[in-house]
Design an enzyme around this catalytic site. Sequence first.
Site, mmCIF file in Angstrom:
data_model
loop_
_atom_site.group_PDB
_atom_site.id
_atom_site.type_symbol
_atom_site.label_atom_id
_atom_site.label_comp_id
_atom_site.label_asym_id
_atom_site.label_seq_id
_atom_site.Cartn_x
_atom_site.Cartn_y
_atom_site.Cartn_z
ATOM 1 N N SER A 1 110.744 84.491 40.659
ATOM 2 C CA SER A 1 110.755 83.037 40.577
ATOM 3 C C SER A 1 112.185 82.525 40.669
ATOM 4 O O SER A 1 113.136 83.239 40.349
ATOM 5 C CB SER A 1 110.132 82.566 39.254
ATOM 6 O OG SER A 1 110.245 81.171 39.125
ATOM 7 N N HIS A 2 112.322 81.286 41.053
ATOM 8 C CA HIS A 2 113.634 80.642 41.092
ATOM 9 C C HIS A 2 114.114 80.269 39.691
ATOM 10 O O HIS A 2 115.265 79.892 39.516
ATOM 11 C CB HIS A 2 113.585 79.404 41.971
ATOM 12 C CG HIS A 2 113.665 79.724 43.432
ATOM 13 N ND1 HIS A 2 112.661 80.389 44.102
ATOM 14 C CD2 HIS A 2 114.640 79.507 44.331
ATOM 15 C CE1 HIS A 2 113.017 80.542 45.364
ATOM 16 N NE2 HIS A 2 114.217 80.016 45.530
ATOM 17 N N VAL A 3 113.234 80.358 38.708
ATOM 18 C CA VAL A 3 113.580 79.991 37.325
ATOM 19 C C VAL A 3 113.228 81.169 36.414
ATOM 20 O O VAL A 3 112.076 81.604 36.368
ATOM 21 C CB VAL A 3 112.819 78.720 36.885
ATOM 22 C CG1 VAL A 3 113.149 78.362 35.456
ATOM 23 C CG2 VAL A 3 113.119 77.564 37.823
#
Length: 71
Positions: free
Chosen positions: A9-11
Amino acid sequence: MSLGIVIASHVDHIAEGVYRLLKESAPDVSITYAGGTDDGEVGSSYALIEAAIEQNDSDTLYCFYDLGSAR
């Protein structure tokens, strides 16, 4: 043959949250995750994702990602 899961994920908190949720319902499945950039920002890191893949003990991996650059 063993099946495992990699989450990208980007987070970081999203990746970790999905990991924690899946471990509750599939405790015997090897699950690893990577989230965010190398410096903890929003984005993706090839090195972190590669490490999550390498750390997974399974023979076959299903990889789930949130946006194209995490793939």
